[in-house]
Design an enzyme around this catalytic site. Structure first.
Site, short mmCIF file in Angstrom:
data_model
loop_
_atom_site.label_atom_id
_atom_site.label_comp_id
_atom_site.label_asym_id
_atom_site.label_seq_id
_atom_site.Cartn_x
_atom_site.Cartn_y
_atom_site.Cartn_z
N TYR A 153 72.86 45.34 16.28
CA TYR A 153 73.24 43.92 16.28
C TYR A 153 74.52 43.76 17.11
O TYR A 153 74.67 42.78 17.84
CB TYR A 153 73.50 43.44 14.85
CG TYR A 153 72.24 43.40 14.04
CD1 TYR A 153 71.38 42.30 14.11
CD2 TYR A 153 71.90 44.47 13.20
CE1 TYR A 153 70.23 42.25 13.36
CE2 TYR A 153 70.75 44.42 12.45
CZ TYR A 153 69.91 43.32 12.52
OH TYR A 153 68.77 43.28 11.78
N CYS A 160 62.02 41.62 16.97
CA CYS A 160 63.26 41.67 16.20
C CYS A 160 63.31 42.93 15.35
O CYS A 160 64.37 43.33 14.89
CB CYS A 160 63.39 40.42 15.34
SG CYS A 160 61.83 39.68 14.87
N HIS A 161 62.18 43.59 15.16
CA HIS A 161 62.16 44.81 14.34
C HIS A 161 62.80 45.98 15.08
O HIS A 161 63.03 47.04 14.52
CB HIS A 161 60.71 45.14 13.95
CG HIS A 161 59.80 45.39 15.10
ND1 HIS A 161 58.99 44.40 15.63
CD2 HIS A 161 59.60 46.50 15.82
CE1 HIS A 161 58.31 44.96 16.64
NE2 HIS A 161 58.67 46.21 16.78
N GLU A 186 56.10 52.91 16.87
CA GLU A 186 56.43 52.74 18.29
C GLU A 186 57.01 54.00 18.90
O GLU A 186 57.13 54.12 20.11
CB GLU A 186 57.41 51.57 18.43
CG GLU A 186 56.73 50.25 18.07
CD GLU A 186 57.44 49.09 18.71
OE1 GLU A 186 58.59 49.25 19.12
OE2 GLU A 186 56.82 48.02 18.81
N ASN A 230 64.17 32.92 13.46
CA ASN A 230 63.23 32.91 14.60
C ASN A 230 62.37 34.16 14.60
O ASN A 230 62.80 35.20 15.07
CB ASN A 230 64.02 32.85 15.91
CG ASN A 230 64.71 31.53 16.08
OD1 ASN A 230 64.16 30.59 16.63
ND2 ASN A 230 65.92 31.44 15.59
#
Length: 94
Positions: free
Chosen positions: A28, A58-59, A85, A51
């Site tokens: 962040y 966002c993950h 991923e 959002n």
DNA sequence: CATTTGACGCCAA
DNA sequence: TTTGGCGCCAAAT
């Protein structure tokens, strides 16, 4: 081509998060810094929280402490996604 | 328009 | 090394 020319902070954050390469994780703090405010780490989370666009992974945004952070769909899901991923990074449990 | 909350970060004890 | 407290910004209510 990455156009970080957005009006509000959220637009920039969204664009930056969207530019995170697959298999990689961004903090962040780093996103906040890229957005223009190195201290707006909280604001970044506030934006992602409201959002959940599918174009915005966002993950892939995690904490600087080595923790996962949070996720609108569930922190557990986020961890699974990252693992799928190819993120070898390990996160704290608590 | 003002106040509160929050997917955080860093420093001090 | 771990736990606690304070500071930061922006968005939502």
């Amino acid at each position: 081509m990455i156009q970080e020319n957005s009006n509000t902070f959220r637009e920039r954050v969204l664009a930056i998060v969207c530019s995170i390469p697959k298999g990689e994780t961004r903090t962040y703090k780093q996103v906040a810094t890229d957005a223009g405010n190195s201290s707006a780490s909280r604001a970044v989370g506030a934006v992602l929280k409201t959002n959940f666009e599918k174009n915005i992974p966002c993950h892939r945004v995690v904490r600087s402490d080595g923790g996962l952070g949070g996720y609108n769909r569930g922190t557990q899901r986020k961890k699974e996604l990252l693992k799928k991923e190819g993120v070898k990074k390990q996160f704290k449990e608590t």
